[in-house]
Design a protein around this motif. Structure first.
Motif, PDB file in Angstrom:
ATOM      1  N   ALA A 105     -12.038  -4.225 -13.278  1.00 49.62           N
ATOM      2  CA  ALA A 105     -10.820  -3.481 -13.279  1.00 49.62           C
ATOM      3  C   ALA A 105     -10.035  -4.519 -12.769  1.00 49.62           C
ATOM      4  O   ALA A 105     -10.056  -4.841 -12.055  1.00 49.62           O
ATOM      5  CB  ALA A 105     -10.321  -2.051 -12.875  1.00 49.62           C
ATOM      6  N   MET A 123      -6.737  -4.600 -10.494  1.00 51.54           N
ATOM      7  CA  MET A 123      -5.929  -3.735  -9.962  1.00 51.54           C
ATOM      8  C   MET A 123      -4.496  -4.779 -10.019  1.00 51.54           C
ATOM      9  O   MET A 123      -4.180  -5.737  -9.481  1.00 51.54           O
ATOM     10  CB  MET A 123      -6.168  -3.810  -8.395  1.00 51.54           C
ATOM     11  N   PRO A 162       0.995   0.343  -8.492  1.00 49.71           N
ATOM     12  CA  PRO A 162       0.095   1.991  -9.187  1.00 49.71           C
ATOM     13  C   PRO A 162       1.302   1.966 -10.339  1.00 49.71           C
ATOM     14  O   PRO A 162       2.319   2.171 -10.023  1.00 49.71           O
ATOM     15  CB  PRO A 162      -0.059   2.479  -9.054  1.00 49.71           C
ATOM     16  N   SER A 218      -6.426   7.777 -14.736  1.00 51.50           N
ATOM     17  CA  SER A 218      -5.928   6.412 -14.278  1.00 51.50           C
ATOM     18  C   SER A 218      -7.660   5.672 -13.182  1.00 51.50           C
ATOM     19  O   SER A 218      -7.470   5.404 -12.954  1.00 51.50           O
ATOM     20  CB  SER A 218      -4.893   7.006 -12.848  1.00 51.50           C
ATOM     21  N   LEU A 263      -9.498   4.807 -14.743  1.00 47.83           N
ATOM     22  CA  LEU A 263      -9.367   3.118 -15.938  1.00 47.83           C
ATOM     23  C   LEU A 263      -9.382   2.130 -14.548  1.00 47.83           C
ATOM     24  O   LEU A 263      -9.763   0.746 -14.304  1.00 47.83           O
ATOM     25  CB  LEU A 263      -7.936   2.905 -16.056  1.00 47.83           C
ATOM     26  N   GLN A 264      -9.254   2.757 -13.109  1.00 41.04           N
ATOM     27  CA  GLN A 264      -9.733   1.781 -11.695  1.00 41.04           C
ATOM     28  C   GLN A 264     -10.876   1.583 -11.753  1.00 41.04           C
ATOM     29  O   GLN A 264     -11.398   0.081 -11.475  1.00 41.04           O
ATOM     30  CB  GLN A 264      -8.606   3.509 -10.952  1.00 41.04           C
ATOM     31  N   LEU A 272      -1.421   2.755 -17.990  1.00 36.49           N
ATOM     32  CA  LEU A 272      -2.409   2.808 -17.787  1.00 36.49           C
ATOM     33  C   LEU A 272      -3.588   1.410 -17.842  1.00 36.49           C
ATOM     34  O   LEU A 272      -4.132   1.054 -17.348  1.00 36.49           O
ATOM     35  CB  LEU A 272      -2.656   4.272 -17.186  1.00 36.49           C
ATOM     36  N   TRP A 273      -3.428   1.856 -19.424  1.00 34.45           N
ATOM     37  CA  TRP A 273      -4.463   0.851 -20.150  1.00 34.45           C
ATOM     38  C   TRP A 273      -4.103  -0.874 -19.635  1.00 34.45           C
ATOM     39  O   TRP A 273      -4.976  -1.441 -19.608  1.00 34.45           O
ATOM     40  CB  TRP A 273      -4.843   0.903 -21.324  1.00 34.45           C
ATOM     41  N   TYR A 326      -4.347  -1.031 -15.629  1.00 40.10           N
ATOM     42  CA  TYR A 326      -5.889  -2.089 -15.802  1.00 40.10           C
ATOM     43  C   TYR A 326      -7.177  -2.453 -16.131  1.00 40.10           C
ATOM     44  O   TYR A 326      -8.240  -2.375 -16.087  1.00 40.10           O
ATOM     45  CB  TYR A 326      -6.343  -0.050 -15.167  1.00 40.10           C
ATOM     46  N   SER A 327      -6.471  -2.615 -17.136  1.00 37.68           N
ATOM     47  CA  SER A 327      -7.310  -3.560 -18.198  1.00 37.68           C
ATOM     48  C   SER A 327      -6.302  -4.955 -17.954  1.00 37.68           C
ATOM     49  O   SER A 327      -6.839  -6.198 -19.039  1.00 37.68           O
ATOM     50  CB  SER A 327      -7.525  -3.413 -19.626  1.00 37.68           C
TER      51      SER A 327
END
Length: 130
Positions: free
Chosen positions: A46, A48, A52, A67, A70-71, A119-120, A123-124
């Motif tokens: 992932a 970072m 966030p 979350s 994904l993290q 989020l996607w 973290y990607s």
């Protein structure tokens, strides 16, 4: 022979199958071996983000499990959490049948869809979005 070898390993993840195919062009057939995947779930590294992503919701939905998945780089688990979240966000009818009708999509809460997207993407490393 390569074709039958690849078909024999259809249970492997897509990434593992691609590695097997790429090896076919760089290694003799006698040295071709499928990569070992330690579990049914393939973990990815992932990314970072510096800050966030905001976990906003129009209806009080809890985006923390997504979350966390994904993290940790567990994108398969995150995919299932996303699917379950969309069904729940679509309402009781979608929950009872187990999927979302295309006609229900415009009624999904915008802030929640934006949160899932953030989020996607965060973290990607921008590789996956919704």
């Amino acid at each position: 022979e390569l074709h039958s070898r690849c078909l024999a390993h259809t249970h492997m993840t897509t990434a593992a199958a691609l590695v097997t195919l790429s090896l076919a062009f760089t290694a003799p057939a006698s040295r071709l071996a499928p990569p070992r995947v330690s579990s049914a779930r393939m973990m990815c590294a992932a990314v970072m983000p510096e800050t966030p992503p905001a976990l906003e919701s129009d209806c009080g939905f809890d985006h923390v499990p997504l979350s966390i998945a994904l993290q940790s780089g567990d994108f398969l688990e995150a995919d299932q959490i996303t699917r379950d979240a969309l069904i729940k966000l679509a309402g009781d009818s979608a929950v009872s049948r187990g999927y979302v009708y295309f006609a229900e999509v415009p009624n999904l809460p915008e802030a929640d869809l934006a949160t899932i997207e953030r989020l996607w993407l965060a973290y990607s490393g921008g590789k996956f979005g919704y």
